[in-house]
Design a protein around this motif. Structure first.
Motif: not given
Length: 271
Positions: A159-183
């Motif tokens: 889950q990532v935190k939405r900046k506009s309202d602070g809600e936690w949003i689920l990142v749905h898995p995409t088959p054969n794909a990576y999730i990239v987070n900037v650190g």
């Protein structure tokens, strides 16, 4: 990698504890990690891509070596090393794209990772949790390094935190794909042009889940500060410089014990 990860975590606890990590040997198996002083509902196995990984420790430098299970799973070391090499290639391609997006030379970031990067890969296992509303696989946090490239299974949980309202949003898995987070490091280098995302991991009441993040980190002696090319009279540096190795070593302490003070964050270096 997925098969090796499942085989490793399926081992008996005693077998996994033969490669247990601690403050002296910080790479290997662990099942009592804390995020922001709260214990995570997970077990992990960490390995570095460049041996030895060198970080500061008590005014000296500590060498960190991988611990591999002596017999099982078959070919675990070879598979992990091959995967790590491919992740490094992908990481540098992503950094090149980020550099170009900022108007920098394509290879602007490469020098920060040459001669002893502190990158590592983690195998995560999240067992089913009987009270998923009262626990988290990983508590809310931001990644301290440059990039995180995450492979997660079909169960999902990030889950990532939405900046506009602070809600936690689920990142749905995409088959054969990576999730990239900037650190955080990219946030500092870019002087807030990029922003690291606060995230956490939910647990599942019925199904176990697995994920494999690659944490791309620079050398321990890297001085992290906004890049000169991005600064001007209208865009002054928003952060003071800090040494990555010292920052990394301090953050890792909280993995093993609850600290009496808040763990170091990049906003502690805000101007």
């Amino acid at each position: 990698m997925e098969l090796v990860s499942k085989q490793f975590f399926a081992m008996h606890k005693e077998g996994k504890k033969k490669v247990a990590r601690d403050e002296v040997k910080p790479l290997g198996y662990y099942d009592t990690e804390h995020t922001k002083k709260v214990r995570d509902w997970k077990e992990v196995f960490d390995f570095t891509l460049q041996e030895p990984m060198i970080i500061p420790h008590d005014h000296e430098h500590r060498e960190m070596w991988n611990q591999w299970p002596p017999h099982n799973p078959p070919q675990m070391k070879e598979v992990c090393q091959q995967y790590g090499a491919e992740m490094e290639k992908l990481g540098h391609k992503l950094l090149e794209l980020i550099a170009l997006s900022l108007g920098l030379e394509r290879d602007r970031f490469r020098g920060f990772f040459e001669g002893g990067a502190t990158s590592f890969i983690r195998l995560n296992h999240y067992p089913p949790c009987p009270v998923p509303d009262l626990a988290l696989g990983v508590g809310r946090h931001k990644d301290a390094g440059a990039l995180t490239v995450l492979a997660q299974d079909e169960v999902g949980g990030l889950q990532v935190k939405r900046k506009s309202d602070g809600e936690w949003i689920l990142v749905h898995p995409t088959p054969n794909a990576y999730i990239v987070n900037v650190g955080d490091i990219i946030q500092v280098w870019s002087n807030d042009k990029y922003e690291s995302v606060e995230h956490r991991v939910k647990v599942n009441a019925e199904r176990e889940r697995f994920s494999i993040p690659y944490f791309m980190n620079p050398t321990h002696d890297t001085k992290v500060e906004p890049l000169d090319e991005l600064l001007s009279l209208r865009n002054a540096a928003k952060y003071r410089a800090y040494r990555w190795g010292e920052f990394f070593a301090t953050r890792r302490l909280s993995n093993f014990k609850k600290l009496e003070v808040e763990n170091v964050q990049i906003y502690h270096f805000k101007n």
